[in-house]
Design a protein around this motif. Structure first.
Motif, mmCIF file in Angstrom:
data_model
loop_
_atom_site.group_PDB
_atom_site.id
_atom_site.type_symbol
_atom_site.label_atom_id
_atom_site.label_comp_id
_atom_site.label_asym_id
_atom_site.label_seq_id
_atom_site.Cartn_x
_atom_site.Cartn_y
_atom_site.Cartn_z
ATOM 1 N N HIS A 31 6.989 6.242 -1.437
ATOM 2 C CA HIS A 31 7.487 7.702 -1.927
ATOM 3 C C HIS A 31 7.074 8.164 -3.519
ATOM 4 O O HIS A 31 5.688 9.360 -3.560
ATOM 5 C CB HIS A 31 8.781 8.486 -0.920
ATOM 6 C CG HIS A 31 8.065 8.994 0.792
ATOM 7 N ND1 HIS A 31 7.268 9.029 1.178
ATOM 8 C CD2 HIS A 31 9.369 8.556 1.345
ATOM 9 C CE1 HIS A 31 7.313 9.289 2.339
ATOM 10 N NE2 HIS A 31 8.756 8.422 2.013
ATOM 11 N N PRO A 32 7.499 7.682 -3.850
ATOM 12 C CA PRO A 32 7.629 8.366 -5.429
ATOM 13 C C PRO A 32 6.474 8.326 -6.267
ATOM 14 O O PRO A 32 6.249 8.867 -6.716
ATOM 15 C CB PRO A 32 8.711 7.489 -5.807
ATOM 16 C CG PRO A 32 9.726 7.186 -5.376
ATOM 17 C CD PRO A 32 8.707 6.921 -3.976
ATOM 18 N N SER A 33 5.284 6.880 -5.730
ATOM 19 C CA SER A 33 4.285 6.743 -5.799
ATOM 20 C C SER A 33 3.102 7.565 -5.784
ATOM 21 O O SER A 33 1.899 8.017 -6.113
ATOM 22 C CB SER A 33 4.057 5.466 -5.556
ATOM 23 O OG SER A 33 3.131 5.090 -3.864
ATOM 24 N N SER A 34 3.810 7.874 -4.213
ATOM 25 C CA SER A 34 2.606 9.142 -3.637
ATOM 26 C C SER A 34 2.833 10.517 -4.248
ATOM 27 O O SER A 34 2.004 10.945 -4.038
ATOM 28 C CB SER A 34 3.017 9.255 -2.012
ATOM 29 O OG SER A 34 2.353 7.869 -1.559
ATOM 30 N N ILE A 35 4.026 11.042 -4.423
ATOM 31 C CA ILE A 35 4.559 12.223 -4.560
ATOM 32 C C ILE A 35 2.994 11.910 -6.811
ATOM 33 O O ILE A 35 2.666 13.304 -6.598
ATOM 34 C CB ILE A 35 5.676 12.277 -5.069
ATOM 35 C CG1 ILE A 35 6.232 12.658 -3.811
ATOM 36 C CG2 ILE A 35 6.020 12.687 -6.260
ATOM 37 C CD1 ILE A 35 7.635 12.848 -4.072
ATOM 38 N N ARG A 36 3.869 10.933 -6.892
ATOM 39 C CA ARG A 36 2.983 11.182 -8.483
ATOM 40 C C ARG A 36 1.219 11.422 -8.541
ATOM 41 O O ARG A 36 0.711 11.763 -9.061
ATOM 42 C CB ARG A 36 3.068 9.962 -9.288
ATOM 43 C CG ARG A 36 4.868 9.528 -9.990
ATOM 44 C CD ARG A 36 4.337 7.790 -10.940
ATOM 45 N NE ARG A 36 4.703 6.566 -10.497
ATOM 46 C CZ ARG A 36 5.216 6.057 -9.313
ATOM 47 N NH1 ARG A 36 6.335 6.810 -9.193
ATOM 48 N NH2 ARG A 36 4.931 5.243 -8.876
#
Length: 78
Positions: A31-36
């Protein structure tokens, strides 16, 4: 150009040693990489059923002022 976070996040997660969806390694990357990724997007198309991760993406996208679509027929013709 359409892109899904899964297209690049899943290979990274596997390389990092994740063994199951939702394990610690998965949660640190997915999720963190998708949000970035949202920093490079103009809009979000929210598809599918219930998903806390997708709902979080939409929330962040709204904060960033991105367009949010919920159906394919809402997308503008180019």
């Amino acid at each position: 150009m359409p892109v899904l976070g899964e297209w690049y996040a899943l290979p990274l997660i596997a390389t990092a040693g994740s063994t199951a969806l939702g394990d610690e390694t998965f949660n640190k990357i997915f999720h963190p990489s998708s949000i970035r990724l949202l920093d490079y997007c103009n809009a979000v198309l929210r598809v599918g059923g219930p998903s806390q991760g997708a709902d979080e993406m939409v929330r962040v996208a709204k904060e960033k002022g991105l367009l949010i679509y919920e159906r394919l027929d809402e997308l503008p013709l180019v």
